[in-house]
Design a protein around this motif. Structure first.
Motif, PDB file in Angstrom:
ATOM      1  N   VAL A  19      34.782  31.436  50.699  1.00 21.06           N
ATOM      2  CA  VAL A  19      34.581  31.204  49.267  1.00 21.06           C
ATOM      3  C   VAL A  19      35.254  32.348  48.524  1.00 21.06           C
ATOM      4  N   ILE A  20      36.259  32.001  47.721  1.00 27.14           N
ATOM      5  CA  ILE A  20      37.009  33.006  46.967  1.00 27.14           C
ATOM      6  C   ILE A  20      36.592  32.898  45.501  1.00 27.14           C
ATOM      7  N   VAL A  21      36.102  33.998  44.957  1.00 27.71           N
ATOM      8  CA  VAL A  21      35.726  34.038  43.545  1.00 27.71           C
ATOM      9  C   VAL A  21      36.792  34.846  42.814  1.00 27.71           C
ATOM     10  N   LEU A  22      37.517  34.174  41.921  1.00 22.70           N
ATOM     11  CA  LEU A  22      38.549  34.867  41.154  1.00 22.70           C
ATOM     12  C   LEU A  22      37.938  35.478  39.906  1.00 22.70           C
ATOM     13  N   ARG A  23      38.340  36.712  39.626  1.00 26.71           N
ATOM     14  CA  ARG A  23      37.809  37.443  38.469  1.00 26.71           C
ATOM     15  C   ARG A  23      38.956  37.853  37.562  1.00 26.71           C
ATOM     16  N   CYS A  24      38.669  37.946  36.273  1.00 25.98           N
ATOM     17  CA  CYS A  24      39.694  38.300  35.307  1.00 25.98           C
ATOM     18  C   CYS A  24      39.048  39.073  34.167  1.00 25.98           C
ATOM     19  N   ASP A  25      39.713  40.104  33.690  1.00 23.44           N
ATOM     20  CA  ASP A  25      39.210  40.849  32.543  1.00 23.44           C
ATOM     21  C   ASP A  25      38.963  39.884  31.398  1.00 23.44           C
ATOM     22  N   HIS A  26      37.818  40.039  30.713  1.00 22.91           N
ATOM     23  CA  HIS A  26      37.428  39.051  29.711  1.00 22.91           C
ATOM     24  C   HIS A  26      38.394  38.948  28.532  1.00 22.91           C
ATOM     25  N   SER A  27      39.076  40.025  28.172  1.00 17.81           N
ATOM     26  CA  SER A  27      40.016  39.919  27.045  1.00 17.81           C
ATOM     27  C   SER A  27      41.242  39.099  27.441  1.00 17.81           C
ATOM     28  N   GLU A  29      27.790  35.633  41.191  1.00 18.28           N
ATOM     29  CA  GLU A  29      26.373  35.636  41.592  1.00 18.28           C
ATOM     30  C   GLU A  29      25.983  34.306  42.244  1.00 18.28           C
ATOM     31  N   GLU A  30      26.487  33.195  41.676  1.00 18.51           N
ATOM     32  CA  GLU A  30      26.243  31.867  42.264  1.00 18.51           C
ATOM     33  C   GLU A  30      26.729  31.832  43.708  1.00 18.51           C
ATOM     34  N   ALA A  31      27.959  32.286  43.902  1.00 15.96           N
ATOM     35  CA  ALA A  31      28.560  32.258  45.237  1.00 15.96           C
ATOM     36  C   ALA A  31      27.767  33.128  46.204  1.00 15.96           C
ATOM     37  N   ARG A  32      27.407  34.327  45.741  1.00  7.32           N
ATOM     38  CA  ARG A  32      26.676  35.259  46.626  1.00  7.32           C
ATOM     39  C   ARG A  32      25.287  34.761  46.966  1.00  7.32           C
ATOM     40  N   SER A  33      24.666  34.001  46.053  1.00  6.30           N
ATOM     41  CA  SER A  33      23.312  33.511  46.353  1.00  6.30           C
ATOM     42  C   SER A  33      23.351  32.184  47.125  1.00  6.30           C
ATOM     43  N   SER A  34      24.516  31.553  47.222  1.00 10.70           N
ATOM     44  CA  SER A  34      24.602  30.239  47.870  1.00 10.70           C
ATOM     45  C   SER A  34      25.184  30.271  49.281  1.00 10.70           C
ATOM     46  N   TYR A  35      25.931  31.331  49.613  1.00 12.16           N
ATOM     47  CA  TYR A  35      26.647  31.377  50.895  1.00 12.16           C
ATOM     48  C   TYR A  35      26.463  32.730  51.567  1.00 12.16           C
ATOM     49  N   PRO A  36      26.664  32.776  52.891  1.00  9.81           N
ATOM     50  CA  PRO A  36      26.568  34.063  53.595  1.00  9.81           C
ATOM     51  C   PRO A  36      27.555  35.074  52.989  1.00  9.81           C
ATOM     52  N   ASN A  37      27.095  36.295  52.832  1.00  8.81           N
ATOM     53  CA  ASN A  37      27.897  37.346  52.204  1.00  8.81           C
ATOM     54  C   ASN A  37      29.280  37.519  52.819  1.00  8.81           C
ATOM     55  N   GLU A  38      29.364  37.374  54.151  1.00  8.90           N
ATOM     56  CA  GLU A  38      30.638  37.644  54.825  1.00  8.90           C
ATOM     57  C   GLU A  38      31.723  36.616  54.526  1.00  8.90           C
ATOM     58  N   ILE A  39      31.352  35.454  53.958  1.00  5.36           N
ATOM     59  CA  ILE A  39      32.406  34.479  53.644  1.00  5.36           C
ATOM     60  C   ILE A  39      32.776  34.481  52.155  1.00  5.36           C
ATOM     61  N   VAL A  40      32.086  35.281  51.348  1.00  4.15           N
ATOM     62  CA  VAL A  40      32.374  35.330  49.909  1.00  4.15           C
ATOM     63  C   VAL A  40      33.245  36.537  49.599  1.00  4.15           C
ATOM     64  N   ILE A  41      34.433  36.294  49.032  1.00  2.00           N
ATOM     65  CA  ILE A  41      35.262  37.420  48.611  1.00  2.00           C
ATOM     66  C   ILE A  41      35.607  37.297  47.138  1.00  2.00           C
ATOM     67  N   GLU A  42      35.611  38.440  46.497  1.00  2.00           N
ATOM     68  CA  GLU A  42      35.917  38.540  45.074  1.00  2.00           C
ATOM     69  C   GLU A  42      37.323  39.107  44.945  1.00  2.00           C
ATOM     70  N   LEU A  43      38.195  38.405  44.205  1.00  2.00           N
ATOM     71  CA  LEU A  43      39.573  38.869  44.039  1.00  2.00           C
ATOM     72  C   LEU A  43      39.939  38.921  42.560  1.00  2.00           C
ATOM     73  N   ASN A  44      40.630  39.981  42.169  1.00  2.00           N
ATOM     74  CA  ASN A  44      41.124  40.067  40.797  1.00  2.00           C
ATOM     75  C   ASN A  44      42.282  39.110  40.605  1.00  2.00           C
ATOM     76  N   SER A  45      42.336  38.491  39.434  1.00  2.00           N
ATOM     77  CA  SER A  45      43.377  37.517  39.142  1.00  2.00           C
ATOM     78  C   SER A  45      43.865  37.737  37.711  1.00  2.00           C
ATOM     79  N   GLU A  46      44.586  38.846  37.527  1.00  2.00           N
ATOM     80  CA  GLU A  46      45.023  39.205  36.180  1.00  2.00           C
ATOM     81  C   GLU A  46      46.535  39.247  36.025  1.00  2.00           C
ATOM     82  N   SER A  47      47.262  39.254  37.149  1.00  2.00           N
ATOM     83  CA  SER A  47      48.717  39.412  37.066  1.00  2.00           C
ATOM     84  C   SER A  47      49.390  38.656  38.207  1.00  2.00           C
ATOM     85  N   THR A  48      50.701  38.543  38.116  1.00  2.00           N
ATOM     86  CA  THR A  48      51.483  37.919  39.182  1.00  2.00           C
ATOM     87  C   THR A  48      51.322  38.720  40.472  1.00  2.00           C
ATOM     88  N   GLU A  49      51.242  40.046  40.350  1.00  2.00           N
ATOM     89  CA  GLU A  49      51.051  40.906  41.531  1.00  2.00           C
ATOM     90  C   GLU A  49      49.729  40.570  42.212  1.00  2.00           C
TER      91      GLU A  49
END
Length: 176
Positions: free
Chosen positions: A96-104, A134-154
């Motif tokens: 489970v990949i959770v993409l994160r992005c700065d709110h602005s 939080e949804e992902a972390r409370s629904s699935y085993p911790n070891e399969i949930v990863i949080e990744l930044n998604s703000e740029s092409t890099e």
């Protein structure tokens, strides 16, 4: 079953880059992966109870959606791309990949999509409050949930490289 690929959920607040990641991952994966945009599937197959014009969104019929996805997920080799994940049974995803992005930055992306202000504000608040994470972390085993930044092409490129590596490792673990 050899040859069967992993089930990967890519989730995050609208505007974090889920579909872009899923499309690129489907192209670069070492195993064939079918990208399913769950929101599009809901519309195409009428898997909703109603349309809310104020929020410009559908109220999903979760039972119909899960019934539609069950045989597809059972086959494996799939990327589920949706803004929420907790309705998927715990046994489904391998990752489970959770993409994160700065709110602005997120605000700008949603404005470009012509989202109504109320919807931009709600999604922005959800991102700040880490609702999807939080949804992902409370629904699935911790070891399969990863949080990744998604703000740029890099970010996109390094995320895809990282996930492709994960798939290669998964493949080795499941080839015996």
């Amino acid at each position: 079953m050899p040859g069967k690929g992993p089930v990967i959920v890519i989730t995050g607040t609208p505007g974090t880059g889920k579909s872009t990641h899923a499309q690129m991952l489907a192209q670069e994966s070492p195993v064939p992966l079918n990208h399913i945009n769950v929101g599009d599937l809901v519309k195409e197959k009428n898997l909703y109870e109603e349309y809310d014009p104020e929020w410009e969104s559908y109220t999903v019929d979760e039972d119909k959606l899960l019934d539609e996805l069950e045989p597809i997920v059972a086959e494996g080799g799939i990327i589920l791309d949706w803004h929420t994940c907790e309705i998927f049974p715990e046994r489904w995803p391998d990752l489970v990949i959770v993409l994160r992005c700065d709110h602005s930055k997120l605000w700008e992306r949603l404005e470009k999509r012509n989202y109504p202000l109320k919807k931009i504000q709600e999604n922005n608040e959800a991102e700040i409050m880490q609702v999807v994470l939080e949804e992902a972390r409370s629904s699935y085993p911790n070891e399969i949930v990863i949080e990744l930044n998604s703000e740029s092409t890099e970010d996109l490129e390094s995320n895809i490289t990282r996930i492709v590596q994960w798939i290669s490792n998964w493949q080795q673990d499941h080839s015996t």
